[in-house]
Motif scaffolding. Sequence first.
Motif, PDB file in Angstrom:
ATOM      1  N   ARG A   1       1.236   8.333  -4.786  1.00 10.60           N
ATOM      2  CA  ARG A   1       0.445   8.160  -3.565  1.00 10.60           C
ATOM      3  C   ARG A   1      -0.310   6.832  -3.586  1.00 10.60           C
ATOM      4  O   ARG A   1      -0.378   6.136  -2.564  1.00 10.60           O
ATOM      5  N   LYS A   2      -0.857   6.473  -4.739  1.00  8.07           N
ATOM      6  CA  LYS A   2      -1.602   5.214  -4.820  1.00  8.07           C
ATOM      7  C   LYS A   2      -0.683   4.005  -4.655  1.00  8.07           C
ATOM      8  O   LYS A   2      -1.064   3.013  -4.021  1.00  8.07           O
ATOM      9  N   ILE A   3       0.508   4.081  -5.226  1.00  7.55           N
ATOM     10  CA  ILE A   3       1.459   2.983  -5.019  1.00  7.55           C
ATOM     11  C   ILE A   3       1.858   2.914  -3.556  1.00  7.55           C
ATOM     12  O   ILE A   3       1.961   1.827  -2.977  1.00  7.55           O
ATOM     13  N   ALA A   4       2.057   4.069  -2.924  1.00  6.98           N
ATOM     14  CA  ALA A   4       2.499   4.115  -1.522  1.00  6.98           C
ATOM     15  C   ALA A   4       1.473   3.528  -0.579  1.00  6.98           C
ATOM     16  O   ALA A   4       1.820   3.020   0.494  1.00  6.98           O
ATOM     17  N   GLN A   5       0.203   3.576  -0.930  1.00  9.29           N
ATOM     18  CA  GLN A   5      -0.826   2.964  -0.091  1.00  9.29           C
ATOM     19  C   GLN A   5      -0.616   1.463   0.036  1.00  9.29           C
ATOM     20  O   GLN A   5      -0.997   0.855   1.025  1.00  9.29           O
ATOM     21  N   VAL A   6       0.009   0.885  -0.977  1.00  8.50           N
ATOM     22  CA  VAL A   6       0.260  -0.555  -1.021  1.00  8.50           C
ATOM     23  C   VAL A   6       1.706  -0.877  -0.662  1.00  8.50           C
ATOM     24  O   VAL A   6       1.979  -1.795   0.115  1.00  8.50           O
ATOM     25  N   ASP A   7       2.645  -0.108  -1.242  1.00 10.68           N
ATOM     26  CA  ASP A   7       4.068  -0.374  -1.046  1.00 10.68           C
ATOM     27  C   ASP A   7       4.834   0.936  -1.220  1.00 10.68           C
ATOM     28  O   ASP A   7       5.102   1.361  -2.350  1.00 10.68           O
ATOM     29  N   SER A   8       5.185   1.556  -0.125  1.00 14.15           N
ATOM     30  CA  SER A   8       5.829   2.875  -0.198  1.00 14.15           C
ATOM     31  C   SER A   8       7.264   2.799  -0.697  1.00 14.15           C
ATOM     32  O   SER A   8       7.817   3.803  -1.150  1.00 14.15           O
ATOM     33  N   ALA A   9       7.893   1.628  -0.636  1.00 14.93           N
ATOM     34  CA  ALA A   9       9.250   1.487  -1.169  1.00 14.93           C
ATOM     35  C   ALA A   9       9.234   1.566  -2.690  1.00 14.93           C
ATOM     36  O   ALA A   9      10.036   2.276  -3.305  1.00 14.93           O
ATOM     37  N   LEU A  10       8.316   0.836  -3.317  1.00  7.82           N
ATOM     38  CA  LEU A  10       8.203   0.893  -4.764  1.00  7.82           C
ATOM     39  C   LEU A  10       7.747   2.279  -5.225  1.00  7.82           C
ATOM     40  O   LEU A  10       8.179   2.765  -6.274  1.00  7.82           O
ATOM     41  N   ALA A  11       6.888   2.909  -4.425  1.00  9.71           N
ATOM     42  CA  ALA A  11       6.450   4.268  -4.738  1.00  9.71           C
ATOM     43  C   ALA A  11       7.635   5.222  -4.715  1.00  9.71           C
ATOM     44  O   ALA A  11       7.744   6.121  -5.559  1.00  9.71           O
ATOM     45  N   HIS A  12       8.527   5.029  -3.761  1.00  6.56           N
ATOM     46  CA  HIS A  12       9.734   5.843  -3.639  1.00  6.56           C
ATOM     47  C   HIS A  12      10.604   5.703  -4.888  1.00  6.56           C
ATOM     48  O   HIS A  12      11.069   6.698  -5.460  1.00  6.56           O
TER      49      HIS A  12
END
Length: 401
Positions: free
Chosen positions: A80-91
């Motif tokens: 979730r924290k990565i997705a706040q910045v970049d949801s592709a990398l979070a994926h």
Amino acid sequence: MSATIEKSLDTRQVKTFNAEETLASILYDFENTAIKRDLIGGHAKYERDLIRNSSLLGYGLPKKFGGHGASWSEIYGVVRKIAQVDSALAHIYAFHNLQLTTIALYGDEKQYETHAKETIVNQLFWGNALNPNDKRATAKNIGDGYQVDGPKSYCSGSVGSDRLIVSAWHEPSQSLLFAAIPSNRAGVTITSDWDAFGQKQTDSGTVLFNDVQIEPHEILVEPGRILSSKSTVRSLIAQHILTTLYTGIAQGALKRGAEYIRKNSRPYFDSGVAKASDDPYVQNRFGKLQTQVRAAELVSDHASKKIDEALKIGDELSSEARGLLAIAVAESKVIAHGAAIEVSNQIFELMGASSTSAKFGLDRFWRNARVHTLHDPIDYKLRDIGIHALTGQVPTPTSYS
């Protein structure tokens, strides 16, 4: 298990791992390049290597295998924290963890131990080639193993991966084969052909299989095998990854929107206030968006905890308990879906026309949400929730429920 890997695990220095500190150090880099990378698309090798070298690849692996033993609730928190910045990398990061959990749920203890230890020692990044609805990749019996041929689409994280979880349709049994193989296996071609207008760097290329040999020890699920209730939690973990991404996107859009309104937005001439943030209409609308995000956070956290509980129950998980978990995951996905779409869209009405300038890159939140929320129809989640509310019936396990 090779002696080299065992020695590496035994002799490496044991250091206290702080996920918050580790994540903060790489999120700074992600955020500084997010807008530029969104415009370029393609493979984010540098950013993936930051994750690879951060120890996060082993975050959810058991401590007995050299990992950090994080629960899925904790993994979802990082995603979730990565997705706040970049949801592709979070994926990509979430799907790496999903593949390893797939081995734990589908394979045996020895397979899980082997792959877990190799992942940690060699910093392996796992990709997905399991898309169960794409049956074009087929498996045929070859001795004690199988041969896989054909394409598989929507293979998140496959580009740049070291290992793949693969599914292939087995015609004689009318069921799927699941296996774990090296990404560079002879006959495997990974194409970087993902060209959606959002989630641009998920490395979701097409994987082509040409006479690819699957050895017996690589098989996680033989065609025809009936999965246990515990094993079918895998699809719910995957579904909740989407919920977590949606929630992170909504959080990120709201945060960036608030920053823009405070720093850049001009008040409407008829508002009678000096700052846009003092406009009562802006405050009212922003408050509504905040409540949507908070609701998404709460139901997402609830479903995450229910997933942890189900995994702890393990082989004793009943079909009824599994079904109730499916409802919790569906409810959280519906709410997070709405939050991601509504917040990333409506925030522009509060920021104003200048916020649409490409230099701010604020449209990426909506584009990422719009692309990712099309993963599977939300109406079927609402149907399952409605059936349960009306009759008490829980969903039948599928690849999406």
